[in-house]
Design an enzyme around this catalytic site. Structure first.
Site, mmCIF file in Angstrom:
data_model
loop_
_atom_site.group_PDB
_atom_site.id
_atom_site.type_symbol
_atom_site.label_atom_id
_atom_site.label_comp_id
_atom_site.label_asym_id
_atom_site.label_seq_id
_atom_site.Cartn_x
_atom_site.Cartn_y
_atom_site.Cartn_z
ATOM 1 N N ILE A 1 -10.798 -77.810 12.369
ATOM 2 C CA ILE A 1 -9.818 -78.780 11.923
ATOM 3 C C ILE A 1 -8.662 -78.053 11.252
ATOM 4 C CG2 ILE A 1 -11.461 -80.664 11.644
ATOM 5 C CD1 ILE A 1 -11.592 -80.010 8.681
ATOM 6 N N GLU B 1 -18.936 -77.985 16.576
ATOM 7 C CA GLU B 1 -19.502 -78.656 15.410
ATOM 8 C C GLU B 1 -18.825 -80.001 15.179
ATOM 9 O OE1 GLU B 1 -20.072 -77.899 10.597
ATOM 10 O OE2 GLU B 1 -19.051 -76.422 11.832
#
Length: 282
Positions: free
Chosen positions: A227, A251
């Site tokens: 992110i 993930e």
């Protein structure tokens, strides 16, 4: 469905009544990430100082709102808060002595949840937010699958807190729990599910890094993007590139992955494992 509805009604309980099930010395496991309970947390926090002692509450990746059991019991007369995976909230609480880290490797979470070698660490009470029950009697963990199912199945008491805002996310890997596998149902107040704000615009250095990385990605590559500005920039560049038949083994999903999928870049046909499937791993 009528049978499930009858069972549903039998297992309905208020958040306050659910909180009364907690005993001194219990280990309480909150749902992971976005499945952290809201109404149960509020109800349990009200019991701080009422004679309840040495209750350990474990979270994973604590997100907003800040747990009431932390806010309402700063002297920790009743509750001690632990986290398997520290977020900014957990770190800040830790700075004030209000949260402790449980050291482990996150990829071992399902081992902890299922293996009898760790039975001494299993929860007495597990509570998590879920999506509404489907016609098959299943509650979905939505945005916080992780190791919820294993912890729930091996807890003394398993409680779901239904939130109509929780999306139903299918995947075929422990993303649900059946009504026959739980003890109680709380119909929650349907608060909005926490979401991250949009990633900031990348700076010039990040753009240069992304361009260098793009030169190294071949057709058929299997990707993991995190992110932040840089991962989203790379994903957006991939979406507009000529790359094909890419795979995802990650993930988490970042925003740019949606564009990659919509642009037809993600097929998962070339993966060595879990071919034709998007796969999120802890």
């Amino acid at each position: 469905m009528s049978t499930y509805l009858e069972e549903y009604k039998r297992k309905l309980i208020s958040a306050e009544k659910a909180a009364e099930l907690v005993k001194s010395g219990d280990i309480i496991e909150y749902g992971m990430f976005a499945t952290k309970p809201i109404d149960f947390d509020y109800a349990l926090a009200k019991r701080a100082g009422d004679g309840l002692e040495k209750v350990s509450i474990r979270g994973t990746g604590t997100i907003l709102p800040i747990p009431e059991v932390i806010k309402n019991d700063p002297e920790q007369k009743s509750f001690q808060y632990f986290s398997w995976y520290f977020t900014a909230i957990d770190r800040k609480a830790g700075d004030f002595g209000l949260a402790c880290h449980c050291p482990f490797n996150y990829h071992e979470a399902t081992l902890l949840a299922y293996s009898p070698d760790f039975a001494h660490a299993w929860a007495d009470v597990w509570v998590a937010q879920v999506s509404p029950m489907d016609p098959s009697g299943c509650f979905n963990f939505g945005l916080g699958n992780s190791h919820n199912r294993g912890i729930a199945l091996n807890s003394r008491i398993a409680i779901v807190e239904v939130n109509h805002n929780m999306p139903r996310c299918l995947g075929g890997s422990d993303e649900f729990i059946h009504i026959n596998e739980i003890d109680y149902i709380i119909e929650g107040s349907n608060q909005a599910i926490f979401s991250m704000p949009p990633a900031p615009e990348p700076d010039e250095a990040e753009r240069k890094i992304a361009n260098y990385i793009m030169e190294e990605i071949p057709d058929g590559a299997c990707l993991q993007l995190g992110i932040g500005a840089l991962p989203n920039l790379i994903g957006n560049l991939i979406a507009e590139s000529d790359l094909i038949d890419l795979g995802i083994q990650s993930e988490m999903f970042c925003d740019a992955m949606v564009r990659m999928y919509e642009k037809g870049k993600i097929t998962n046909t070339m993966k060595a494992k879990d071919r034709h499937r998007y796969f999120l791993i802890p």
